[in-house]
Design an enzyme around this catalytic site. Structure first.
Site, PDB file in Angstrom:
ATOM      1  N   GLY A 213       0.832  -1.198   0.000  1.00 31.05           N
ATOM      2  CA  GLY A 213       0.000   0.000   0.000  1.00 31.05           C
ATOM      3  C   GLY A 213       0.861   1.239   0.000  1.00 31.05           C
ATOM      4  O   GLY A 213       2.062   1.180   0.269  1.00 31.05           O
ATOM      5  N   SER A 217      -1.894   4.324   3.997  1.00 35.06           N
ATOM      6  CA  SER A 217      -3.064   3.704   3.354  1.00 35.06           C
ATOM      7  C   SER A 217      -3.827   2.815   4.324  1.00 35.06           C
ATOM      8  O   SER A 217      -4.925   2.361   4.021  1.00 35.06           O
ATOM      9  CB  SER A 217      -2.599   2.850   2.171  1.00 35.06           C
ATOM     10  OG  SER A 217      -1.679   1.862   2.625  1.00 35.06           O
ATOM     11  N   GLY A 218      -3.242   2.553   5.487  1.00 35.53           N
ATOM     12  CA  GLY A 218      -3.862   1.624   6.439  1.00 35.53           C
ATOM     13  C   GLY A 218      -3.263   0.234   6.352  1.00 35.53           C
ATOM     14  O   GLY A 218      -3.784  -0.709   6.953  1.00 35.53           O
ATOM     15  N   LYS A 219      -2.131   0.087   5.621  1.00 35.37           N
ATOM     16  CA  LYS A 219      -1.580  -1.254   5.398  1.00 35.37           C
ATOM     17  C   LYS A 219      -1.066  -1.896   6.685  1.00 35.37           C
ATOM     18  O   LYS A 219      -1.238  -3.102   6.887  1.00 35.37           O
ATOM     19  CB  LYS A 219      -0.495  -1.235   4.316  1.00 35.37           C
ATOM     20  CG  LYS A 219       0.665  -0.281   4.582  1.00 35.37           C
ATOM     21  CD  LYS A 219       1.531  -0.145   3.340  1.00 35.37           C
ATOM     22  CE  LYS A 219       2.767   0.711   3.593  1.00 35.37           C
ATOM     23  NZ  LYS A 219       2.498   2.034   4.226  1.00 35.37           N
ATOM     24  N   SER A 220      -0.445  -1.103   7.568  1.00 30.43           N
ATOM     25  CA  SER A 220       0.054  -1.690   8.824  1.00 30.43           C
ATOM     26  C   SER A 220      -1.101  -2.196   9.681  1.00 30.43           C
ATOM     27  O   SER A 220      -1.019  -3.268  10.275  1.00 30.43           O
ATOM     28  CB  SER A 220       0.860  -0.672   9.622  1.00 30.43           C
ATOM     29  OG  SER A 220       2.079  -0.392   8.965  1.00 30.43           O
ATOM     30  N   HIS A 256       2.189   3.378  16.901  1.00 28.30           N
ATOM     31  CA  HIS A 256       2.086   2.026  16.339  1.00 28.30           C
ATOM     32  C   HIS A 256       2.217   0.976  17.435  1.00 28.30           C
ATOM     33  O   HIS A 256       1.496  -0.012  17.441  1.00 28.30           O
ATOM     34  CB  HIS A 256       3.178   1.804  15.289  1.00 28.30           C
ATOM     35  CG  HIS A 256       2.782   2.272  13.922  1.00 28.30           C
ATOM     36  ND1 HIS A 256       2.730   1.433  12.840  1.00 28.30           N
ATOM     37  CD2 HIS A 256       2.421   3.490  13.467  1.00 28.30           C
ATOM     38  CE1 HIS A 256       2.340   2.116  11.764  1.00 28.30           C
ATOM     39  NE2 HIS A 256       2.157   3.381  12.124  1.00 28.30           N
ATOM     40  N   ARG A 260      -0.626  -2.123  18.995  1.00 34.06           N
ATOM     41  CA  ARG A 260      -0.416  -3.575  18.976  1.00 34.06           C
ATOM     42  C   ARG A 260      -0.755  -4.173  20.337  1.00 34.06           C
ATOM     43  O   ARG A 260      -0.588  -3.529  21.361  1.00 34.06           O
ATOM     44  CB  ARG A 260       1.044  -3.880  18.621  1.00 34.06           C
ATOM     45  CG  ARG A 260       1.426  -3.463  17.215  1.00 34.06           C
ATOM     46  CD  ARG A 260       2.776  -4.031  16.843  1.00 34.06           C
ATOM     47  NE  ARG A 260       3.867  -3.506  17.650  1.00 34.06           N
ATOM     48  CZ  ARG A 260       4.595  -2.445  17.326  1.00 34.06           C
ATOM     49  NH1 ARG A 260       4.376  -1.810  16.197  1.00 34.06           N
ATOM     50  NH2 ARG A 260       5.560  -2.035  18.109  1.00 34.06           N
ATOM     51  N   GLU A 268      14.090  -6.513  18.537  1.00 34.26           N
ATOM     52  CA  GLU A 268      14.950  -5.374  18.205  1.00 34.26           C
ATOM     53  C   GLU A 268      16.268  -5.884  17.642  1.00 34.26           C
ATOM     54  O   GLU A 268      16.846  -6.826  18.169  1.00 34.26           O
ATOM     55  CB  GLU A 268      15.236  -4.529  19.460  1.00 34.26           C
ATOM     56  CG  GLU A 268      14.005  -3.933  20.132  1.00 34.26           C
ATOM     57  CD  GLU A 268      13.446  -2.699  19.416  1.00 34.26           C
ATOM     58  OE1 GLU A 268      13.971  -2.353  18.338  1.00 34.26           O
ATOM     59  OE2 GLU A 268      12.491  -2.108  19.940  1.00 34.26           O
TER      60      GLU A 268
END
Ligand SMILES: [Zn+2]
Length: 393
Positions: A213, A217-220, A256, A260, A268
């Site tokens: 995306g 776009s909202g892909k994550s 972000h 989650r 990491e």
């Protein structure tokens, strides 16, 4: 038997919302019949409609059906508190009979308390009827928690109930399928042994999913939603670590992270190839663009340092190989950068081409490729393939 799955009768007369126009989910409100017992969002009733008072942490036998009030639910604990007594919404009940196996009825849409989850550990639930919640978030979270507690049997039939007005059934089925759950029509018989073809089967879910995306776009969010019902997820960030020098980036990374589930592990400093080569939980790789950008920077590609191209190819080969061979469920997020004008700098063109190539190579080895535009999902078909042009062989 599922008597109905809707939170209210759908479609609502005269309504033109997505749910009502799109062939809504059920005409009857959520209820499940087990032998001579009917479960509703208010609790258990006998066939003649008399309520069966089930106290949390206690059990009631009615004919061949045993109804167990789970500890931690309303009216739970030794003392009665607010939410106890008849008429209070029933958070969760376990019902068992020789014919139906073990059923979990959780119509409240609230997270199950730890006490309840502890009591369900190893319960071998055969049928789980769970409240959908807004956009399925409640169901996914409950399902993840139940799987973490080891409450569900293999092949457990997970069915959404309390489906609300305003939820489109088309995208909803796809989302539920990704979680190993399903919508069932009114009067459907539930359970692993009933209609095996209808059970959402975890083994049929794709192993590799590429979510593409444009920026924002909202892909994550789509990628995260695909894994929302997994008991454990390894999150592999590929972007720069947040630092005080860039508060805007740090705020983005933090936003972000808060979106989650708290039990997701963040890997990491791990690379995509080594992560995919190691057996373990499902992995979310976010994103390929930042991975490519970081790698190109490290190899000196922005200044066209000698040998960067070969070194990049080698790293990309290793990731594609690991992607192809991985035993993990993996979802990767990739940016679509090629739709604007040709970048004005050589470095910009190098980045666009490198990322485009990585996206193509991973897509070729994925069971599922999704394009996200404005938060909506377009599944990209695996076409028949084009014939090679004359002389290309
Ligand atoms: Zn409507």
């Amino acid at each position: 038997m599922l008597l109905g799955s809707a939170a209210e009768p759908l479609p609502r007369p005269g309504c033109r919302c997505r749910a009502c126009l799109g062939g809504a989910t059920g005409t009857r409100t959520s209820a499940l019949r087990v032998g001579d017992v009917v479960l509703t969002p208010d609790g258990a009733r006998r066939g003649d409609d008399a309520p069966l008072h089930v106290v949390a942490g206690d059990a009631v036998q009615h004919g061949r059906v045993r109804i167990i009030g789970l500890p931690g639910g309303p009216g739970g604990g030794p003392a009665s508190g607010p939410g106890s007594g008849p008429g209070a919404p029933q958070a969760a009940l376990v019902v068992a009979s020789p014919e139906s196996g073990t059923i979990l009825w959780a119509p409240a849409g609230e997270p199950l308390p730890d006490l309840t989850l502890d009591a369900l550990s190893g319960a071998g639930v055969d049928i789980a009827a769970l409240a959908l919640g807004p956009d399925g978030g409640a169901l996914a979270r409950t399902l993840a928690a139940l799987r973490r507690a080891g409450a569900l049997s293999d092949g457990c039939d997970v069915v959404a109930v309390q489906i609300g007005h305003g939820t489109a059934s088309g995208p909803l089925s796809a989302r539920l399928e990704a979680w190993g759950a399903r919508l069932a029509p009114d009067d459907a018989r539930l359970g692993p042994a009933r209609e095996p073809g209808e059970i959402a089967d975890a083994r049929r879910r794709p192993r590799r999913t590429l979510v593409l995306g444009a920026a924002s776009s909202g892909k994550s969010a789509v990628a995260e939603a695909l894994l929302a019902a997994e008991p454990d997820v390894d999150y592999l960030p590929t972007g720069a670590a947040p630092s005080a020098a860039d508060p805007e980036w740090a705020a983005r990374v933090d936003a972000h992270r808060r979106r989650r589930p708290p039990w997701w592990r963040t890997l990491e400093g791990a690379g995509p190839a080594e992560t995919l080569a190691t057996p373990g939980s499902p992995v979310l790789l976010d994103s390929l663009g930042t991975w490519v950008s970081e790698l190109l920077g490290r190899l000196g590609a922005w200044d066209d340092a000698p040998g960067w191209r070969e070194a990049f190819e080698k790293e990309a080969d290793a990731v594609v190989r690991a992607w192809t061979r991985t035993g993990r469920r993996v979802v990767a997020v990739g940016e679509e950068t090629g739709w604007g004008v040709v970048p004005g700098t050589p470095a910009g063109r190098r980045f666009r081409d490198a990322l485009g190539t990585v996206n193509q190579r991973l897509a070729a080895e994925s069971e599922q490729v999704l394009l996200v535009v404005a938060g909506r999902i377009v599944p990209l078909a695996d076409g028949p393939g084009l014939p090679a042009p004359e002389g290309a062989r």
